[in-house]
Design a protein around this motif. Structure first.
Motif, PDB file in Angstrom:
ATOM      1  N   MET A  54       0.835  -1.203   0.000  1.00  0.00           N
ATOM      2  CA  MET A  54       0.000   0.000   0.000  1.00  0.00           C
ATOM      3  C   MET A  54       0.871   1.255   0.000  1.00  0.00           C
ATOM      4  SD  MET A  54      -2.927  -1.335   2.654  1.00  0.00           S
ATOM      5  CE  MET A  54      -3.668   0.264   2.880  1.00  0.00           C
ATOM      6  N   GLN A  55       2.008   1.191   0.675  1.00  0.00           N
ATOM      7  CA  GLN A  55       2.936   2.316   0.686  1.00  0.00           C
ATOM      8  C   GLN A  55       3.398   2.629  -0.741  1.00  0.00           C
ATOM      9  OE1 GLN A  55       6.709   1.495   2.614  1.00  0.00           O
ATOM     10  NE2 GLN A  55       6.919   3.638   3.240  1.00  0.00           N
ATOM     11  N   THR A  56       3.712   1.605  -1.504  1.00  0.00           N
ATOM     12  CA  THR A  56       4.130   1.794  -2.898  1.00  0.00           C
ATOM     13  C   THR A  56       2.993   2.399  -3.721  1.00  0.00           C
ATOM     14  OG1 THR A  56       5.658  -0.062  -2.724  1.00  0.00           O
ATOM     15  CG2 THR A  56       5.014   0.613  -4.945  1.00  0.00           C
ATOM     16  N   ALA A  57       1.773   1.897  -3.526  1.00  0.00           N
ATOM     17  CA  ALA A  57       0.616   2.419  -4.256  1.00  0.00           C
ATOM     18  C   ALA A  57       0.376   3.886  -3.913  1.00  0.00           C
ATOM     19  CB  ALA A  57      -0.625   1.585  -3.946  1.00  0.00           C
ATOM     20  N   LEU A  58       0.527   4.258  -2.646  1.00  0.00           N
ATOM     21  CA  LEU A  58       0.344   5.662  -2.241  1.00  0.00           C
ATOM     22  C   LEU A  58       1.411   6.565  -2.859  1.00  0.00           C
ATOM     23  CD1 LEU A  58      -0.674   5.124   1.471  1.00  0.00           C
ATOM     24  CD2 LEU A  58      -2.112   6.083  -0.332  1.00  0.00           C
ATOM     25  N   GLN A  59       2.620   6.041  -2.993  1.00  0.00           N
ATOM     26  CA  GLN A  59       3.679   6.828  -3.629  1.00  0.00           C
ATOM     27  C   GLN A  59       3.366   7.054  -5.110  1.00  0.00           C
ATOM     28  OE1 GLN A  59       6.238   8.263  -1.835  1.00  0.00           O
ATOM     29  NE2 GLN A  59       6.406   9.400  -3.742  1.00  0.00           N
ATOM     30  N   LEU A  60       2.833   6.032  -5.781  1.00  0.00           N
ATOM     31  CA  LEU A  60       2.420   6.191  -7.186  1.00  0.00           C
ATOM     32  C   LEU A  60       1.300   7.226  -7.306  1.00  0.00           C
ATOM     33  CD1 LEU A  60       2.460   2.435  -8.273  1.00  0.00           C
ATOM     34  CD2 LEU A  60       4.075   4.221  -8.962  1.00  0.00           C
ATOM     35  N   TYR A  61       0.345   7.185  -6.378  1.00  0.00           N
ATOM     36  CA  TYR A  61      -0.736   8.176  -6.355  1.00  0.00           C
ATOM     37  C   TYR A  61      -0.147   9.578  -6.190  1.00  0.00           C
ATOM     38  CZ  TYR A  61      -4.943  10.629  -4.734  1.00  0.00           C
ATOM     39  OH  TYR A  61      -5.986  11.519  -4.583  1.00  0.00           O
ATOM     40  N   ASN A  62       0.803   9.713  -5.268  1.00  0.00           N
ATOM     41  CA  ASN A  62       1.439  11.005  -5.023  1.00  0.00           C
ATOM     42  C   ASN A  62       2.174  11.507  -6.269  1.00  0.00           C
ATOM     43  OD1 ASN A  62       2.350  13.250  -3.445  1.00  0.00           O
ATOM     44  ND2 ASN A  62       4.305  12.215  -3.184  1.00  0.00           N
ATOM     45  N   ASN A  63       2.779  10.597  -7.024  1.00  0.00           N
ATOM     46  CA  ASN A  63       3.467  10.996  -8.257  1.00  0.00           C
ATOM     47  C   ASN A  63       2.489  11.595  -9.267  1.00  0.00           C
ATOM     48  OD1 ASN A  63       5.880  10.078  -7.207  1.00  0.00           O
ATOM     49  ND2 ASN A  63       5.856   8.164  -8.353  1.00  0.00           N
ATOM     50  N   ASP A  64       1.252  11.053  -9.308  1.00  0.00           N
ATOM     51  CA  ASP A  64       0.253  11.542 -10.262  1.00  0.00           C
ATOM     52  C   ASP A  64      -0.474  12.800  -9.791  1.00  0.00           C
ATOM     53  OD1 ASP A  64       0.911   9.477 -11.942  1.00  0.00           O
ATOM     54  OD2 ASP A  64      -0.841   8.251 -11.443  1.00  0.00           O
ATOM     55  N   PHE A  65      -0.776  12.884  -8.487  1.00  0.00           N
ATOM     56  CA  PHE A  65      -1.606  13.980  -7.974  1.00  0.00           C
ATOM     57  C   PHE A  65      -0.825  15.011  -7.153  1.00  0.00           C
ATOM     58  CE2 PHE A  65      -4.697  10.703  -8.901  1.00  0.00           C
ATOM     59  CZ  PHE A  65      -5.771  11.411  -9.413  1.00  0.00           C
ATOM     60  N   ASN A  66       0.478  14.791  -6.952  1.00  0.00           N
ATOM     61  CA  ASN A  66       1.342  15.669  -6.173  1.00  0.00           C
ATOM     62  C   ASN A  66       0.864  15.873  -4.738  1.00  0.00           C
ATOM     63  OD1 ASN A  66       3.191  16.126  -8.279  1.00  0.00           O
ATOM     64  ND2 ASN A  66       1.763  17.593  -9.187  1.00  0.00           N
ATOM     65  N   THR A  67       0.128  14.922  -4.200  1.00  0.00           N
ATOM     66  CA  THR A  67      -0.316  14.926  -2.815  1.00  0.00           C
ATOM     67  C   THR A  67      -0.733  13.513  -2.449  1.00  0.00           C
ATOM     68  OG1 THR A  67      -1.787  15.954  -1.197  1.00  0.00           O
ATOM     69  CG2 THR A  67      -2.730  15.489  -3.365  1.00  0.00           C
TER      70      THR A  67
END
Length: 165
Positions: A54-67
């Motif tokens: 989940m940590q990896t998935a959240l980092q990918l989300y952050n890369n796309d949405f900058n938050t």
């Protein structure tokens, strides 16, 4: 001279059988307790692995949405849908954006998934977010390490944490 032949008795006495049954019962009890502990450790290993995925998935989300996403209802993640703000239920797909980017095919659910054994997500001012799961083995050495890494001042018994640090 004539020898009297004794009849040979074959078989076990009742006492011998009871002793064997008692030994088998003791060994079974010991093996079952070891097996039960192994299953608890396996579930704890799965919990730790789920949180790291989940940590990896959240980092990918952050890369796309900058938050990082906000928290949804019931300690869930509000990071799904076209705008990336709809609540993602545990067990459902973690995907957002237009076109849709899939960060996780399904947000994991705790192997026991009852009462105190649930995953939770919470934004945090110090470390952006904390993912937590209560472990069955409260003396797991990774618990203290994870809480220290996530900046927890007062340790929480039995809770493993992952944050973006």
């Amino acid at each position: 001279m004539m020898f009297l032949s004794k009849k040979s008795h074959r078989g076990f006495t009742l006492i011998e059988l009871l002793i064997v049954i008692a030994i088998i019962a003791i060994l079974t009890g010991l093996l079952f307790s070891n097996f039960s502990g192994a299953r608890e450790r396996a579930r704890d290993t799965r919990r730790k692995s789920d949180l790291k995925q989940m940590q990896t998935a959240l980092q990918l989300y952050n890369n796309d949405f900058n938050t990082f996403p906000l928290a949804g209802n019931g300690a869930t993640i509000a990071g799904c849908g076209a705008s990336g703000t709809s609540t993602c239920a545990w067990g459902s797909s973690f995907s957002a954006g237009s076109p849709t980017a899939v960060y996780m095919g399904a947000l994991p659910q705790d192997p026991v998934n009852s009462g105190s054994f649930v995953y939770s997500y919470a934004p945090d001012a110090t470390v952006d977010y904390k993912l937590t799961a209560k472990l069955e083995n409260a003396s797991d050495p990774d618990i203290q390490t994870s809480q220290t890494r996530c900046g927890v001042a007062t340790p929480v018994a039995g809770v493993f944490m992952v944050c973006n640090q």
